[in-house]
Write an enzyme that holds these catalytic residues in place. Structure first.
Site, PDB file in Angstrom:
ATOM      1  N   HIS A   9      -6.583  -0.524  -7.388  1.00 54.40           N
ATOM      2  CA  HIS A   9      -6.385   0.945  -6.535  1.00 54.40           C
ATOM      3  C   HIS A   9      -4.965   1.686  -6.663  1.00 54.40           C
ATOM      4  CE1 HIS A   9      -3.809  -0.839  -3.736  1.00 54.40           C
ATOM      5  NE2 HIS A   9      -4.411  -2.218  -3.871  1.00 54.40           N
ATOM      6  N   GLU A  83      -9.780  -8.079  -1.658  1.00 58.61           N
ATOM      7  CA  GLU A  83      -8.173  -8.481  -1.401  1.00 58.61           C
ATOM      8  C   GLU A  83      -8.219 -10.072  -1.341  1.00 58.61           C
ATOM      9  OE1 GLU A  83      -4.284  -7.057  -1.592  1.00 58.61           O
ATOM     10  OE2 GLU A  83      -5.327  -8.628  -2.386  1.00 58.61           O
TER      11      GLU A  83
HETATM   12  O1  LIG Z   1      -0.213  -6.268  -1.550  1.00 57.77           O
HETATM   13  C1  LIG Z   1      -0.351  -6.541  -2.900  1.00 57.77           C
HETATM   14  O2  LIG Z   1       0.685  -6.647  -3.714  1.00 57.77           O
HETATM   15  C2  LIG Z   1      -1.630  -6.676  -3.704  1.00 57.77           C
HETATM   16  C3  LIG Z   1      -1.971  -8.331  -3.572  1.00 57.77           C
HETATM   17  O3  LIG Z   1      -3.019  -8.430  -4.152  1.00 57.77           O
HETATM   18  O4  LIG Z   1      -2.668  -5.975  -2.764  1.00 57.77           O
HETATM   19  P1  LIG Z   1      -3.252  -4.647  -3.324  1.00 57.77           P
HETATM   20  O5  LIG Z   1      -3.491  -4.680  -4.799  1.00 57.77           O
HETATM   21  O6  LIG Z   1      -4.384  -4.221  -2.486  1.00 57.77           O
HETATM   22  O7  LIG Z   1      -1.684  -3.901  -3.321  1.00 57.77           O
END
Ligand SMILES: O=C(O)[C@@H](CO)OP(=O)(O)O
Length: 189
Positions: A9, A83
């Site tokens: 994302h 997640e």
């Molecule tokens: O927080 C983060 O570093 C990642 C861990 O998977 O989550 P996200 O990709 O949703 O930002």
């Protein structure tokens, strides 16, 4: 699946504020994250896929919807792309988390995330976009690279980046790319 494009994302307020969160509907994309998702949608514009599968978490669903403005596909949410489960550290600042292994912290294991993501990939037929999160995407790539959690630590999956895998041949074609090469674009024409 024959081919999969794994997309993290766009930047969200969890990232902006240095928070780990698997809450479903709390943290939106930032303006920067929206722009990142739009840029990726533009790279995919005109290419053909059998659908978009998204983590049910808001930042991933928002990213999937922005990308889909260029593709007009069916979007399915699938909990297997969600997640990591951060356990008692859900919602905590990354800087406040002790420097211990995921198992010691009571977070979802590397193996658990790998198996649920591979299970997702193997349960759909055709070419799909999967919008997920940094760690689960890293787990999939490590699986195909035959690397473990520690060995794959350096796989830094950027926001809205694309990782492309030929699932049938178990071959990674791109890791964390912001653009698609002409060779890869040809696959999805
Ligand atoms: O927080 C983060 O570093 C990642 C861990 O998977 O989550 P996200 O990709 O949703 O930002």
């Amino acid at each position: 699946m024959k081919y999969v494009i794994l997309i993290r994302h766009g930047e969200s307020y969890t990232n902006r504020n240095g928070i780990l969160s698997s809450e479903l509907n709390r943290y939106r994309l930032t303006e920067e994250g929206i722009e990142q998702a739009r840029f990726t949608g533009e790279q995919l514009n005109g290419l053909k896929f059998d659908g978009i599968i998204s983590s049910p978490i808001l930042r991933a669903v928002e990213t999937a919807n922005i990308i889909n403005q260029y593709l007009n596909l069916e979007i399915k949410t699938d909990n297997r792309a969600i997640e990591s489960d951060f356990g008692e550290y859900n919602g905590k600042r990354i800087v406040d988390i002790p420097d211990k292994s995921r198992d010691e912290l009571g977070m979802e294991s590397f193996e658990s995330q790998t198996s649920r993501m591979i299970d997702l990939i193997n349960s759909y037929t055709g070419n799909y976009i999967v919008v997920s999160h940094s760690f689960p995407i890293r787990c999939v790539l490590a699986n195909y690279l035959k690397l473990g959690e520690i060995e794959s630590f350096g796989l830094d999956i950027r926001h809205a980046s694309m990782s492309v895998i030929n699932v049938e041949k178990e071959k990674i074609l791109a890791i964390g790319s912001l653009l698609l090469s002409p060779e890869i674009r040809k696959i999805f024409k």
